[in-house]
Design an enzyme around this catalytic site. Structure first.
Site, PDB file in Angstrom:
ATOM      1  N   LYS A  22       0.785  -1.341   0.063  1.00  7.19           N
ATOM      2  CA  LYS A  22       0.063  -0.060  -0.043  1.00  7.19           C
ATOM      3  C   LYS A  22       0.890   1.163   0.146  1.00  7.19           C
ATOM      4  O   LYS A  22       0.477   2.287  -0.575  1.00  7.19           O
ATOM      5  CB  LYS A  22      -0.741   0.045   1.133  1.00  7.19           C
ATOM      6  N   VAL A  23       2.003   1.299   0.813  1.00  7.46           N
ATOM      7  CA  VAL A  23       2.722   2.499   0.712  1.00  7.46           C
ATOM      8  C   VAL A  23       3.423   2.775  -0.425  1.00  7.46           C
ATOM      9  O   VAL A  23       3.379   3.765  -1.102  1.00  7.46           O
ATOM     10  CB  VAL A  23       3.821   2.198   1.841  1.00  7.46           C
ATOM     11  N   LYS A  24       3.918   1.489  -1.084  1.00  9.46           N
ATOM     12  CA  LYS A  24       4.544   1.614  -2.387  1.00  9.46           C
ATOM     13  C   LYS A  24       3.721   2.293  -3.652  1.00  9.46           C
ATOM     14  O   LYS A  24       4.003   3.143  -4.243  1.00  9.46           O
ATOM     15  CB  LYS A  24       5.125   0.389  -2.735  1.00  9.46           C
ATOM     16  N   ARG A  29       1.657   7.311  -6.739  1.00  7.41           N
ATOM     17  CA  ARG A  29       0.421   8.267  -6.722  1.00  7.41           C
ATOM     18  C   ARG A  29       1.043   9.844  -6.251  1.00  7.41           C
ATOM     19  O   ARG A  29       0.685  10.892  -6.917  1.00  7.41           O
ATOM     20  CB  ARG A  29      -0.870   8.088  -5.897  1.00  7.41           C
ATOM     21  N   PHE A  43      -6.912   5.533  -5.877  1.00  6.38           N
ATOM     22  CA  PHE A  43      -6.538   5.121  -4.602  1.00  6.38           C
ATOM     23  C   PHE A  43      -6.302   3.737  -4.479  1.00  6.38           C
ATOM     24  O   PHE A  43      -6.646   2.877  -5.328  1.00  6.38           O
ATOM     25  CB  PHE A  43      -7.742   5.806  -3.509  1.00  6.38           C
ATOM     26  N   ARG A  47      -6.079  -5.491   2.137  1.00  6.50           N
ATOM     27  CA  ARG A  47      -6.759  -6.445   3.254  1.00  6.50           C
ATOM     28  C   ARG A  47      -5.972  -7.531   3.240  1.00  6.50           C
ATOM     29  O   ARG A  47      -5.465  -8.256   2.065  1.00  6.50           O
ATOM     30  CB  ARG A  47      -8.032  -6.418   3.110  1.00  6.50           C
ATOM     31  N   ASP A  74      -4.691 -14.995  -2.826  1.00  5.97           N
ATOM     32  CA  ASP A  74      -5.353 -13.826  -2.433  1.00  5.97           C
ATOM     33  C   ASP A  74      -5.399 -13.676  -1.034  1.00  5.97           C
ATOM     34  O   ASP A  74      -6.234 -12.716  -0.424  1.00  5.97           O
ATOM     35  CB  ASP A  74      -6.488 -13.608  -3.262  1.00  5.97           C
ATOM     36  N   SER A 118     -20.627 -13.409 -14.799  1.00  3.50           N
ATOM     37  CA  SER A 118     -21.280 -12.369 -13.751  1.00  3.50           C
ATOM     38  C   SER A 118     -21.456 -10.951 -14.248  1.00  3.50           C
ATOM     39  O   SER A 118     -22.335 -10.157 -13.755  1.00  3.50           O
ATOM     40  CB  SER A 118     -20.663 -12.470 -12.563  1.00  3.50           C
ATOM     41  N   GLU A 143      -2.399 -10.975  -4.355  1.00  5.27           N
ATOM     42  CA  GLU A 143      -3.112 -10.604  -5.552  1.00  5.27           C
ATOM     43  C   GLU A 143      -3.476  -9.174  -5.859  1.00  5.27           C
ATOM     44  O   GLU A 143      -4.000  -8.519  -4.612  1.00  5.27           O
ATOM     45  CB  GLU A 143      -4.574 -11.282  -5.583  1.00  5.27           C
TER      46      GLU A 143
HETATM   47  P1  0O2 Z   1      -5.991   8.872   1.057  1.00  8.49           P
HETATM   48  O1  0O2 Z   1      -4.993  10.137   1.405  1.00  8.49           O
HETATM   49  O2  0O2 Z   1      -7.370   9.124   1.453  1.00  8.49           O
HETATM   50  O3  0O2 Z   1      -5.615   8.369  -0.150  1.00  8.49           O
HETATM   51  P2  0O2 Z   1      -4.417   3.258   5.780  1.00  8.49           P
HETATM   52  O4  0O2 Z   1      -3.891   1.928   6.400  1.00  8.49           O
HETATM   53  O5  0O2 Z   1      -4.823   4.161   6.864  1.00  8.49           O
HETATM   54  O6  0O2 Z   1      -3.447   3.930   4.977  1.00  8.49           O
HETATM   55  P3  0O2 Z   1      -6.489   1.610   5.532  1.00  8.49           P
HETATM   56  O7  0O2 Z   1      -7.123   1.909   6.917  1.00  8.49           O
HETATM   57  O8  0O2 Z   1      -6.244   0.226   4.940  1.00  8.49           O
HETATM   58  O9  0O2 Z   1      -5.602   2.590   4.879  1.00  8.49           O
HETATM   59  O10 0O2 Z   1      -7.774   1.855   4.473  1.00  8.49           O
HETATM   60  P4  0O2 Z   1      -8.421   1.108   3.400  1.00  8.49           P
HETATM   61  O11 0O2 Z   1      -9.678   0.785   3.687  1.00  8.49           O
HETATM   62  O12 0O2 Z   1      -7.439   0.018   2.631  1.00  8.49           O
HETATM   63  O13 0O2 Z   1      -8.399   2.227   2.139  1.00  8.49           O
HETATM   64  C1  0O2 Z   1      -9.095   3.130   2.455  1.00  8.49           C
HETATM   65  C2  0O2 Z   1      -8.461   4.446   1.512  1.00  8.49           C
HETATM   66  O14 0O2 Z   1      -9.095   4.408   0.330  1.00  8.49           O
HETATM   67  C3  0O2 Z   1      -8.404   5.626   2.184  1.00  8.49           C
HETATM   68  O15 0O2 Z   1      -7.314   6.305   1.804  1.00  8.49           O
HETATM   69  C4  0O2 Z   1      -9.872   6.306   1.635  1.00  8.49           C
HETATM   70  O16 0O2 Z   1      -9.390   7.814   1.531  1.00  8.49           O
HETATM   71  C5  0O2 Z   1      -9.490   5.810   0.260  1.00  8.49           C
HETATM   72  N1  0O2 Z   1     -10.884   5.755  -0.582  1.00  8.49           N
HETATM   73  C6  0O2 Z   1     -11.878   4.820  -0.345  1.00  8.49           C
HETATM   74  N2  0O2 Z   1     -12.975   5.089  -1.303  1.00  8.49           N
HETATM   75  C7  0O2 Z   1     -12.353   6.057  -2.018  1.00  8.49           C
HETATM   76  C8  0O2 Z   1     -13.076   6.914  -3.071  1.00  8.49           C
HETATM   77  O17 0O2 Z   1     -14.142   6.477  -3.401  1.00  8.49           O
HETATM   78  N3  0O2 Z   1     -12.291   7.792  -3.686  1.00  8.49           N
HETATM   79  C9  0O2 Z   1     -11.226   8.132  -3.182  1.00  8.49           C
HETATM   80  N4  0O2 Z   1     -10.320   9.281  -3.805  1.00  8.49           N
HETATM   81  N5  0O2 Z   1     -10.402   7.513  -2.060  1.00  8.49           N
HETATM   82  C10 0O2 Z   1     -11.132   6.593  -1.599  1.00  8.49           C
HETATM   83  P5  0O2 Z   1      -6.072   6.667   2.727  1.00  8.49           P
HETATM   84  O18 0O2 Z   1      -5.234   5.546   3.022  1.00  8.49           O
HETATM   85  O19 0O2 Z   1      -6.804   7.098   4.231  1.00  8.49           O
HETATM   86  O20 0O2 Z   1      -5.257   7.674   2.057  1.00  8.49           O
HETATM   87  P1  0O2 Z   2     -12.819 -11.987  -1.603  1.00  6.94           P
HETATM   88  O1  0O2 Z   2     -11.756 -11.748  -0.531  1.00  6.94           O
HETATM   89  O2  0O2 Z   2     -14.088 -12.442  -0.864  1.00  6.94           O
HETATM   90  O3  0O2 Z   2     -13.042 -10.892  -2.669  1.00  6.94           O
HETATM   91  P2  0O2 Z   2     -12.667 -18.265  -7.086  1.00  6.94           P
HETATM   92  O4  0O2 Z   2     -11.870 -19.741  -6.378  1.00  6.94           O
HETATM   93  O5  0O2 Z   2     -13.338 -18.624  -8.369  1.00  6.94           O
HETATM   94  O6  0O2 Z   2     -13.186 -17.503  -6.123  1.00  6.94           O
HETATM   95  P3  0O2 Z   2      -9.934 -17.522  -7.745  1.00  6.94           P
HETATM   96  O7  0O2 Z   2      -9.810 -18.721  -8.779  1.00  6.94           O
HETATM   97  O8  0O2 Z   2      -9.205 -17.496  -6.602  1.00  6.94           O
HETATM   98  O9  0O2 Z   2     -11.356 -17.268  -7.369  1.00  6.94           O
HETATM   99  O10 0O2 Z   2      -9.715 -16.302  -8.793  1.00  6.94           O
HETATM  100  P4  0O2 Z   2     -10.546 -15.268  -9.553  1.00  6.94           P
HETATM  101  O11 0O2 Z   2     -11.840 -15.843 -10.137  1.00  6.94           O
HETATM  102  O12 0O2 Z   2      -9.698 -14.595 -10.458  1.00  6.94           O
HETATM  103  O13 0O2 Z   2     -11.277 -14.378  -8.251  1.00  6.94           O
HETATM  104  C1  0O2 Z   2     -10.394 -13.640  -7.092  1.00  6.94           C
HETATM  105  C2  0O2 Z   2     -11.128 -12.649  -6.670  1.00  6.94           C
HETATM  106  O14 0O2 Z   2     -11.697 -11.587  -7.622  1.00  6.94           O
HETATM  107  C3  0O2 Z   2     -12.211 -12.827  -5.971  1.00  6.94           C
HETATM  108  O15 0O2 Z   2     -11.895 -13.094  -4.501  1.00  6.94           O
HETATM  109  C4  0O2 Z   2     -13.030 -11.698  -5.883  1.00  6.94           C
HETATM  110  O16 0O2 Z   2     -12.461 -10.635  -5.027  1.00  6.94           O
HETATM  111  C5  0O2 Z   2     -12.840 -10.978  -7.303  1.00  6.94           C
HETATM  112  N1  0O2 Z   2     -13.841 -11.602  -8.096  1.00  6.94           N
HETATM  113  C6  0O2 Z   2     -13.730 -12.683  -9.126  1.00  6.94           C
HETATM  114  N2  0O2 Z   2     -15.051 -12.810  -9.661  1.00  6.94           N
HETATM  115  C7  0O2 Z   2     -15.955 -11.985  -9.140  1.00  6.94           C
HETATM  116  C8  0O2 Z   2     -17.474 -11.585  -9.227  1.00  6.94           C
HETATM  117  O17 0O2 Z   2     -17.928 -12.196  -9.990  1.00  6.94           O
HETATM  118  N3  0O2 Z   2     -17.818 -10.713  -8.460  1.00  6.94           N
HETATM  119  C9  0O2 Z   2     -17.120 -10.037  -7.520  1.00  6.94           C
HETATM  120  N4  0O2 Z   2     -17.967  -9.046  -6.833  1.00  6.94           N
HETATM  121  N5  0O2 Z   2     -15.734 -10.355  -7.358  1.00  6.94           N
HETATM  122  C10 0O2 Z   2     -15.132 -11.234  -8.272  1.00  6.94           C
HETATM  123  P5  0O2 Z   2     -12.831 -14.169  -3.589  1.00  6.94           P
HETATM  124  O18 0O2 Z   2     -12.312 -15.422  -3.498  1.00  6.94           O
HETATM  125  O19 0O2 Z   2     -14.299 -13.858  -3.778  1.00  6.94           O
HETATM  126  O20 0O2 Z   2     -12.373 -13.410  -2.270  1.00  6.94           O
END
Ligand code: 0O2
Ligand code: 0O2
Length: 275
Positions: A22-24, A29, A43, A47, A74, A118, A143
């Site tokens: 994430k940092v990288k 950006r 952005f 997880r 993943d 889907s 992933e």
């Molecule tokens: P910035 O400056 O807002 O980009 P962290 O560990 O705190 O860095 P965390 O808690 O893991 O990040 O958060 P998560 O859920 O992985 O990522 C959330 C990041 O995605 C936050 O950025 C949100 O601001 C950004 N985000 C989520 N939805 C949107 C969106 O719709 N638009 C934009 N531009 N950003 C979105 P950070 O990390 O707080 O930093």
């Molecule tokens: P999470 O954490 O719930 O997102 P599979 O075994 O078929 O589930 P595979 O073979 O590992 O998946 O790889 P694939 O098909 O490339 O999918 C990997 C990830 O892509 C999924 O993780 C989803 O995050 C996303 N993804 C794939 N297909 C869809 C889809 O039809 N709808 C949505 N919303 N996301 C999708 P997981 O396993 O669901 O985990």
């Protein structure tokens, strides 16, 4: 080792990898934005898969517990969101250019050109990433999903509905989701058509905030160098221009300040070296 400790030990490197990646990607950006250039990365989120989801997926895919790290790709997941579909391929290239450096690409899946039934669209890259842990280096699988904001909106909602209905999603909802995936794709296409206009507007905004940042920083340096009068004069000029919002006037003011800045900048650099 008890089960809780085993899971903790297993997941720790994944947590570290997600934080590092994430940092990288956020740094890329920031670099673009600091240079007032367009960033293909809007952005970044990340997880580590929940233990319950790892167990559920390993049962679903018949993965033996001892092979989870090798076969589940993943456990560490990074999501990179882009404004436009073309940006996705720019991000893919950025990552490809790092192949063999800080990460290794295992394989790629293009669900944009090969949309899932889907309606799901995204570009996936499976990578190997080395983590330095207290117990030595560990290479983990991660992933990276790269998608537009519209694709992300759709996938987030579809994922929640999938979770609710499991394998039994009613046909009418499936149809609605298909239709909304098409609408999201249309939105991406429309946005691509006016991409240049949007980018120009965003760069203007970025440029303006960078100029304002440099002016404020410079006035602060003048203050701390004891040049109160100069600082106050520039501050007054800045307040006036800020109200009018005139970009050219801001550029000129920054130019004016830069003319008198070098020796104070020198002072600032010496001061921070001494500190
Ligand atoms: P910035 O400056 O807002 O980009 P962290 O560990 O705190 O860095 P965390 O808690 O893991 O990040 O958060 P998560 O859920 O992985 O990522 C959330 C990041 O995605 C936050 O950025 C949100 O601001 C950004 N985000 C989520 N939805 C949107 C969106 O719709 N638009 C934009 N531009 N950003 C979105 P950070 O990390 O707080 O930093
Ligand atoms: P999470 O954490 O719930 O997102 P599979 O075994 O078929 O589930 P595979 O073979 O590992 O998946 O790889 P694939 O098909 O490339 O999918 C990997 C990830 O892509 C999924 O993780 C989803 O995050 C996303 N993804 C794939 N297909 C869809 C889809 O039809 N709808 C949505 N919303 N996301 C999708 P997981 O396993 O669901 O985990």
């Amino acid at each position: 080792m008890n089960k809780v400790r085993q899971w903790k030990r297993l997941l720790q490197p994944y947590e570290q990898a997600v934080e590092e990646l994430k940092v990288k990607f956020k740094a890329i950006r920031k670099e673009y934005r600091d240079m007032s250039e367009y960033s293909p990365i809007e952005f970044v989120t990340g997880r580590v898969k929940k233990i319950s989801s790892i167990i559920e997926k390993s049962h679903r895919n018949g993965i033996d517990e001892s092979l989870i790290e090798e076969q589940m790709e993943d456990i560490a997941g990074i999501r990179i969101m882009c404004q436009f579909q073309d940006d996705i391929y720019s991000v893919v290239n950025i990552i490809r250019n790092r192949d063999g450096k800080d990460l290794k690409i295992v394989y790629e899946k293009d669900y944009i050109r090969n949309e899932k039934t889907s309606g799901y669209k995204s570009y996936h890259m499976i990578i190997k990433y080395p983590v330095q842990t207290a117990y030595g280096e560990k290479e983990i699988l991660a992933e990276i999903q790269i998608r537009t904001l519209a694709m992300n909106f759709w996938a987030t909602i579809e994922h929640s509905l999938n979770y609710k209905y499991k394998q039994n999603m009613p046909e009418r909802i499936k149809d609605r989701l298909k239709a909304s995936a098409e609408a999201a794709a249309k939105l991406d296409l429309e946005m691509c058509e006016i991409r240049n206009e949007i980018i120009k507007a965003q760069l203007m905004f970025e440029e303006k905030s960078n100029v304002i940042r440099d002016i404020v920083d410079s006035i602060r340096v003048l203050h701390s160098s004891g040049e109160q009068e100069k600082a106050l004069n520039f501050q007054e000029e800045f307040d006036e221009i800020c109200n009018s919002g005139d970009q050219e006037a801001l550029d000129n003011l920054l130019y004016e300040i830069k003319e008198v800045m070098p020796r104070y900048q020198l002072f600032k650099n010496n001061a921070s070296e001494e500190a």
